[in-house]
Design a protein around this motif. Structure first.
Motif, PDB file in Angstrom:
ATOM      1  N   ILE A 114      -1.835  -1.367  -0.110  1.00  0.00           N
ATOM      2  CA  ILE A 114      -2.250  -1.150  -1.350  1.00  0.00           C
ATOM      3  C   ILE A 114      -1.509   0.240  -1.631  1.00  0.00           C
ATOM      4  O   ILE A 114      -1.866   0.944  -0.639  1.00  0.00           O
ATOM      5  N   TRP A 161      -0.708   3.510  -4.834  1.00  0.00           N
ATOM      6  CA  TRP A 161      -0.720   3.648  -6.168  1.00  0.00           C
ATOM      7  C   TRP A 161      -0.203   5.177  -6.320  1.00  0.00           C
ATOM      8  O   TRP A 161      -0.457   5.983  -5.467  1.00  0.00           O
ATOM      9  N   LEU A 172      -2.242  -3.225 -10.876  1.00  0.00           N
ATOM     10  CA  LEU A 172      -3.023  -3.663 -10.072  1.00  0.00           C
ATOM     11  C   LEU A 172      -2.952  -5.300  -9.602  1.00  0.00           C
ATOM     12  O   LEU A 172      -3.136  -5.568  -8.349  1.00  0.00           O
ATOM     13  N   ALA A 196      -9.911   1.876  -1.114  1.00  0.00           N
ATOM     14  CA  ALA A 196      -9.242   0.925  -1.837  1.00  0.00           C
ATOM     15  C   ALA A 196      -9.554  -0.543  -1.560  1.00  0.00           C
ATOM     16  O   ALA A 196      -9.916  -0.800  -0.403  1.00  0.00           O
ATOM     17  N   LEU A 206      -5.717  -8.906  -6.620  1.00  0.00           N
ATOM     18  CA  LEU A 206      -6.063  -7.620  -7.752  1.00  0.00           C
ATOM     19  C   LEU A 206      -6.599  -6.243  -6.890  1.00  0.00           C
ATOM     20  O   LEU A 206      -7.349  -6.611  -6.118  1.00  0.00           O
ATOM     21  N   ASN A 207      -5.691  -5.328  -6.862  1.00  0.00           N
ATOM     22  CA  ASN A 207      -5.857  -4.328  -6.039  1.00  0.00           C
ATOM     23  C   ASN A 207      -6.815  -3.281  -6.653  1.00  0.00           C
ATOM     24  O   ASN A 207      -6.516  -2.656  -7.799  1.00  0.00           O
ATOM     25  N   VAL A 208      -7.890  -2.849  -6.253  1.00  0.00           N
ATOM     26  CA  VAL A 208      -8.748  -1.860  -6.835  1.00  0.00           C
ATOM     27  C   VAL A 208      -8.533  -0.562  -6.177  1.00  0.00           C
ATOM     28  O   VAL A 208      -8.840  -0.418  -4.935  1.00  0.00           O
ATOM     29  N   THR A 209      -7.870   0.340  -6.982  1.00  0.00           N
ATOM     30  CA  THR A 209      -7.360   1.624  -6.276  1.00  0.00           C
ATOM     31  C   THR A 209      -8.461   2.613  -6.613  1.00  0.00           C
ATOM     32  O   THR A 209      -8.979   2.568  -7.941  1.00  0.00           O
ATOM     33  N   ALA A 230      -7.905   3.379 -10.642  1.00  0.00           N
ATOM     34  CA  ALA A 230      -8.449   2.471 -11.377  1.00  0.00           C
ATOM     35  C   ALA A 230      -9.736   2.650 -11.652  1.00  0.00           C
ATOM     36  O   ALA A 230     -10.442   2.282 -12.311  1.00  0.00           O
ATOM     37  N   LEU A 243      -3.076  -1.826 -17.559  1.00  0.00           N
ATOM     38  CA  LEU A 243      -3.941  -0.746 -16.951  1.00  0.00           C
ATOM     39  C   LEU A 243      -3.581   0.502 -17.466  1.00  0.00           C
ATOM     40  O   LEU A 243      -2.787   1.267 -17.307  1.00  0.00           O
ATOM     41  N   THR A 296      -7.983  -2.665 -18.954  1.00  0.00           N
ATOM     42  CA  THR A 296      -8.169  -2.483 -17.414  1.00  0.00           C
ATOM     43  C   THR A 296      -8.413  -3.942 -17.026  1.00  0.00           C
ATOM     44  O   THR A 296      -9.159  -4.827 -17.580  1.00  0.00           O
TER      45      THR A 296
END
Length: 235
Positions: free
Chosen positions: A10, A12, A21, A138, A157-160, A163, A190, A222
């Motif tokens: 991941i 960002w 994301l 992440a 879905l990448n939760v950074t 975010a 996003l 988002t």
């Protein structure tokens, strides 16, 4: 510079007003010094994105969330070299081999943002109720377990951190939250940074670069908002 590596990961941008994301691949390509950090140099992922107002062709970099194609871009990119956006050498945040969470295998799932900036994941396993507990920089959520939530080409879905921080800030500020989909490619938009605190109708797509999608009312957008139906508490 050494040959870039392609690994599960991941990434960002450290400073951006939009993000990407809902990704179509679980891999990233770049130069990494460790398993996680904020010093990766990630290869540009450029694709055609219409034209500038003057009629010149433009491209969108999914990696660095910016357009390419200005006179300065063209002057700085000899024909013998691959296209690179203006942020191609900017350090990025990253995690290699991130935790991939399958929400269909758990219940009573909560996601919270800790004061240390880590994402706190807590869930009970569906087959016996064992606690699954992780504190992560992440997180990747397996979208195959969430059919219909995002376009079919989205694999995770990448939760950074960016975010999660933007979502938490918007919730605390009482901003109207929703998830606006791109009118061209259907991917979710996003908002980051100041845009996560200023509701607006026009949204630019972090996936394809289309910049003329409009929500029915001013919102902060988002894709994490859609998780509220699948996660007991989401930030």
């Amino acid at each position: 510079m050494a040959t870039p590596l392609t690994l599960p990961g991941i990434c960002w941008p450290l400073h951006a007003s939009t993000g990407h994301l809902a990704v179509t691949t679980s891999h990233i390509t770049g130069h990494f010094r460790a398993g996680a950090g904020e010093d990766a140099i990630i290869v540009c992922d450029l694709l055609p994105a219409g034209k500038f107002r003057n009629g010149a062709a433009r491209h969108w970099c999914r990696t660095h969330q910016c357009y390419w194609g200005t006179q300065a871009d063209l002057a700085g990119c000899p024909s013998a070299q691959p296209m690179q956006c203006r942020q191609h050498a900017s350090p990025m945040g990253y995690v290699l081999y991130p935790t991939l969470f399958d929400p269909s295998q758990f219940h009573a799932t909560t996601l919270r943002l800790g004061q240390d900036g880590l994402i706190r994941l807590r869930a009970r396993a569906a087959d016996g109720g064992a606690l699954f507990s992780r504190d992560l920089p992440a997180l990747a959520i397996d979208c195959r377990a969430l059919p219909g939530l995002f376009p079919r080409d989205v694999v995770q879905l990448n939760v950074t951190p960016a975010a999660a921080q933007a979502f938490a800030a918007a919730l605390q500020a009482g901003a109207p939250l929703d998830c606006s989909d791109c009118a061209r490619c259907g991917h979710p938009h996003l908002d980051l940074g100041d845009f996560a605190l200023a509701p607006h109708r026009r949204h630019s797509c972090g996936h394809c670069g289309h910049d003329a999608s409009h929500s029915a009312a001013p919102i902060v957008s988002t894709p994490l908002w859609r998780l509220r139906h699948h996660i007991t508490q989401c930030f």
